[in-house]
Motif scaffolding. Structure first.
Motif, mmCIF file in Angstrom:
data_model
loop_
_atom_site.group_PDB
_atom_site.id
_atom_site.type_symbol
_atom_site.label_atom_id
_atom_site.label_comp_id
_atom_site.label_asym_id
_atom_site.label_seq_id
_atom_site.Cartn_x
_atom_site.Cartn_y
_atom_site.Cartn_z
ATOM 1 N N ALA A 93 42.159 91.995 22.988
ATOM 2 C CA ALA A 93 42.211 92.081 24.455
ATOM 3 C C ALA A 93 43.091 91.006 25.084
ATOM 4 N N MET A 94 44.212 90.687 24.426
ATOM 5 C CA MET A 94 45.174 89.747 24.990
ATOM 6 C C MET A 94 46.592 90.222 24.725
ATOM 7 N N ASN A 95 47.416 90.241 25.769
ATOM 8 C CA ASN A 95 48.831 90.500 25.563
ATOM 9 C C ASN A 95 49.471 89.323 24.847
ATOM 10 N N LYS A 96 50.603 89.548 24.193
ATOM 11 C CA LYS A 96 51.197 88.522 23.343
ATOM 12 C C LYS A 96 51.667 87.295 24.115
ATOM 13 N N ASP A 97 51.927 87.451 25.428
ATOM 14 C CA ASP A 97 52.366 86.306 26.221
ATOM 15 C C ASP A 97 51.237 85.723 27.073
ATOM 16 N N ALA A 98 49.995 86.126 26.804
ATOM 17 C CA ALA A 98 48.867 85.702 27.646
ATOM 18 C C ALA A 98 48.686 84.190 27.656
ATOM 19 N N TYR A 99 48.970 83.538 26.537
ATOM 20 C CA TYR A 99 48.772 82.087 26.435
ATOM 21 C C TYR A 99 49.594 81.321 27.473
ATOM 22 N N GLU A 100 50.667 81.932 27.989
ATOM 23 C CA GLU A 100 51.540 81.257 28.941
ATOM 24 C C GLU A 100 50.882 81.056 30.303
ATOM 25 N N HIS A 101 49.858 81.857 30.590
ATOM 26 C CA HIS A 101 49.306 81.861 31.946
ATOM 27 C C HIS A 101 47.812 81.578 31.991
ATOM 28 N N MET A 102 47.244 81.032 30.900
ATOM 29 C CA MET A 102 45.820 80.704 30.905
ATOM 30 C C MET A 102 45.581 79.373 30.199
ATOM 31 N N LEU A 103 44.482 78.740 30.586
ATOM 32 C CA LEU A 103 44.057 77.490 29.969
ATOM 33 C C LEU A 103 42.556 77.362 30.162
ATOM 34 N N CYS A 104 41.850 77.109 29.079
ATOM 35 C CA CYS A 104 40.402 76.944 29.178
ATOM 36 C C CYS A 104 40.024 75.472 29.274
ATOM 37 N N ILE A 105 39.253 75.153 30.305
ATOM 38 C CA ILE A 105 38.583 73.859 30.427
ATOM 39 C C ILE A 105 37.105 74.197 30.554
ATOM 40 N N GLU A 106 36.357 73.947 29.490
ATOM 41 C CA GLU A 106 34.998 74.462 29.382
ATOM 42 C C GLU A 106 33.964 73.357 29.576
ATOM 43 N N SER A 107 33.150 73.515 30.591
ATOM 44 C CA SER A 107 32.032 72.601 30.819
ATOM 45 C C SER A 107 30.976 72.901 29.769
ATOM 46 N N ALA A 108 30.533 71.878 29.031
ATOM 47 C CA ALA A 108 29.758 72.179 27.830
ATOM 48 C C ALA A 108 28.675 71.150 27.526
#
Length: 278
Positions: A241-256
């Motif tokens: 469920a990710m397009n090949k260029d998806a990494y260019e427009h997302m970043l996870c900062i996870e409160s944990a």
């Protein structure tokens, strides 16, 4: 306005709109998959090809990792726990004023959950939608025995481009590099030119995400661990469920509460992981 809606395939979600912001929350996983302030681009990233189907986790938004973060000791159990694909109940919807709306969703133990995790519990997600996004994940132990949890609000932030992203607030903090399984210490700000998968510890300050077009702040309570993740090129190509260029427009900062920040909840006691994004 708070409205209960359903996709043609039967997938149910709650839509919230007020004069400050709008949001959408799926009952499956209590998964917040859209949040945007009025007149602004969405703060949360959502995959263009994400599945909205029963039993499949949504790619993007804020998945809930609970009662374990990552893999359980039993590798046959689902990664990041069972809460993110379980059906939750809507306990309440309210509007404090024209600029603030709240929804509380609840998950409790079941025959299915007891097969994977042998404890009685009540898990509430309290989401407040205003010019700030507030999420409070409250775990209550209804069992006779204490239990330990690791968890995360696995927030996907939307970016203009990963090359523009800078994270401040984690300088000098120790972290586990999940790519090498080595303990490291952060030096300076975090920027991105390759895959990053890190679990920071001893986090005691506000985190700031600078992007080309905006600045966002993340403030956590009852948490001293934060996950920073971008899958980069190779891993993105292997992910569902990710397009090949998806990494260019997302970043996870996870409160944990992850790894060394695991929390023990005693019988009839509660623990609340809280994050505010503004």
């Amino acid at each position: 306005m708070i409205t209960h809606k359903k996709l043609p395939n039967g997938f149910v979600y709650i839509e919230i709109k007020n004069s400050a912001a709008e949001a959408k929350i799926a009952l499956q996983g209590a998964h917040l998959f859209h949040y945007a302030r009025v007149g602004e681009e969405p703060i949360l990233w959502l995959s263009e090809v994400s599945d909205f189907e029963t039993g499949k986790a949504i790619r993007g938004g804020v998945p809930i990792c609970w009662p374990w973060f990552g893999f359980s000791e039993d590798k046959a159990l689902p990664q990041h726990g069972f809460a993110r694909t379980a059906m939750w109940d809507c306990v309440s919807c309210s509007e404090a004023d024209e600029k603030s709306s709240s929804v509380i969703l609840r998950l409790t133990h079941s025959q299915e959950s007891l097969k994977m995790w042998p404890y009685l519990f009540e898990l509430d997600l309290h989401v407040t939608i205003s010019d700030k996004l507030t999420m409070e994940l409250k775990t209550t132990n209804l069992d006779c025995n204490p239990f330990s949890i690791t968890q995360a609000l696995h927030t996907y932030f939307s970016l203009s481009h990963i090359s523009d992203a800078v994270i401040k607030g984690l300088d000098k903090k120790p972290y586990l590099d999940a790519l090498t399984w080595k303990d490291e210490v952060q030096e300076g700000d975090i920027t991105f030119n390759q895959e990053v998968d890190r679990v920071y510890q001893e986090v005691d300050r506000e985190i700031t995400l600078y992007d080309k077009n905006r600045t966002l702040h993340v403030r956590n309570e009852n948490s001293s661990s934060v996950v920073v993740w971008n899958p980069w090129i190779e891993k993105t190509s292997r992910m569902s469920a990710m397009n090949k260029d998806a990494y260019e427009h997302m970043l996870c900062i996870e409160s944990a509460n992850a790894f060394d920040d695991a929390r023990v909840v005693k019988p009839q006691k509660s623990h609340t992981l809280k994050t505010v994004i503004f």
